[in-house]
Design an enzyme around this catalytic site. Sequence first.
Site, PDB file in Angstrom:
ATOM      1  N   CYS A  85       1.765   1.114  54.989  1.00  0.00           N
ATOM      2  CA  CYS A  85       1.595   2.537  54.728  1.00  0.00           C
ATOM      3  C   CYS A  85       2.395   2.955  53.487  1.00  0.00           C
ATOM      4  CB  CYS A  85       1.959   3.354  55.965  1.00  0.00           C
ATOM      5  SG  CYS A  85       1.306   5.046  55.939  1.00  0.00           S
ATOM      6  N   HIS A 201      -0.835   0.745  60.681  1.00  0.00           N
ATOM      7  CA  HIS A 201       0.484   0.378  61.203  1.00  0.00           C
ATOM      8  C   HIS A 201       0.399  -0.650  62.335  1.00  0.00           C
ATOM      9  CE1 HIS A 201       3.094   3.507  59.304  1.00  0.00           C
ATOM     10  NE2 HIS A 201       1.969   4.203  59.261  1.00  0.00           N
ATOM     11  N   GLU A 203       2.740  -2.448  63.466  1.00  0.00           N
ATOM     12  CA  GLU A 203       3.978  -2.403  64.250  1.00  0.00           C
ATOM     13  C   GLU A 203       3.926  -1.339  65.337  1.00  0.00           C
ATOM     14  OE1 GLU A 203       4.681   0.852  61.249  1.00  0.00           O
ATOM     15  OE2 GLU A 203       3.527  -1.009  61.406  1.00  0.00           O
TER      16      GLU A 203
END
Length: 228
Positions: A85, A201, A203
């Site tokens: 990002c 994302h 994660e």
Amino acid sequence: MKFGVVVFPGSNCDQDAVDALELMDQEVVKLWHKDHDLQGCDFIILPGGFSYGDYLRTGAVARFSPIMNEVIAHANRGGYLMGICNGFQILAEARLVPGVLLQNSSQKYVCKNIYLKPESTDALLTAGLDKPAYKIPIAHGDGRYFADADTLKALNDNNQVLFRYCDENGIVTEASNANGSLENIAGVTNKGKNVFGMMPHPERAADPVLGNTDGRLILEQILKAVLV
């Protein structure tokens, strides 16, 4: 393998990245933006957030943080580097990956789950992915990937597109394009394929508690760097 997660003023996904890597039993340290030492890290991650408040242009100020001299040198030596990002925006500003990230075509901040189709068959991050589509969150206002025609041709010719926005069946459509990115591009790698940038994302989809571990499947690919 030792991971380093760089923290800039305004980073807000650094701990998410640390937590995801620690869930995978990896050694992780945080690297402050004013540091001049990567602490022997093998793999560097630039996390999401709003580095320096996105002043001037997303990633434009962070690109000149002191630690970026070491990060760029690490990448130029062939070291592994990933931007997620805002981290992708920083990579683009530092010219470590081709293209730029512009304001979403909707001119709105978009935060939702989307689907990604793995594209590159020889990049570390995607070569081992075998599902047609991965459900991953996005959260950005400036994620529209853009590059000129020559750059796009080179990306496609060199197998440098990592991911494209798609539907849940892995079909790339205009309707599945989350932000107006050219050719539905959601992530790219550099020519040497050691630097990876992506807007979604992974994660944030790595813990079973969240009900989605597709992101962990993506992050686990980078552990193969140990074997390369």
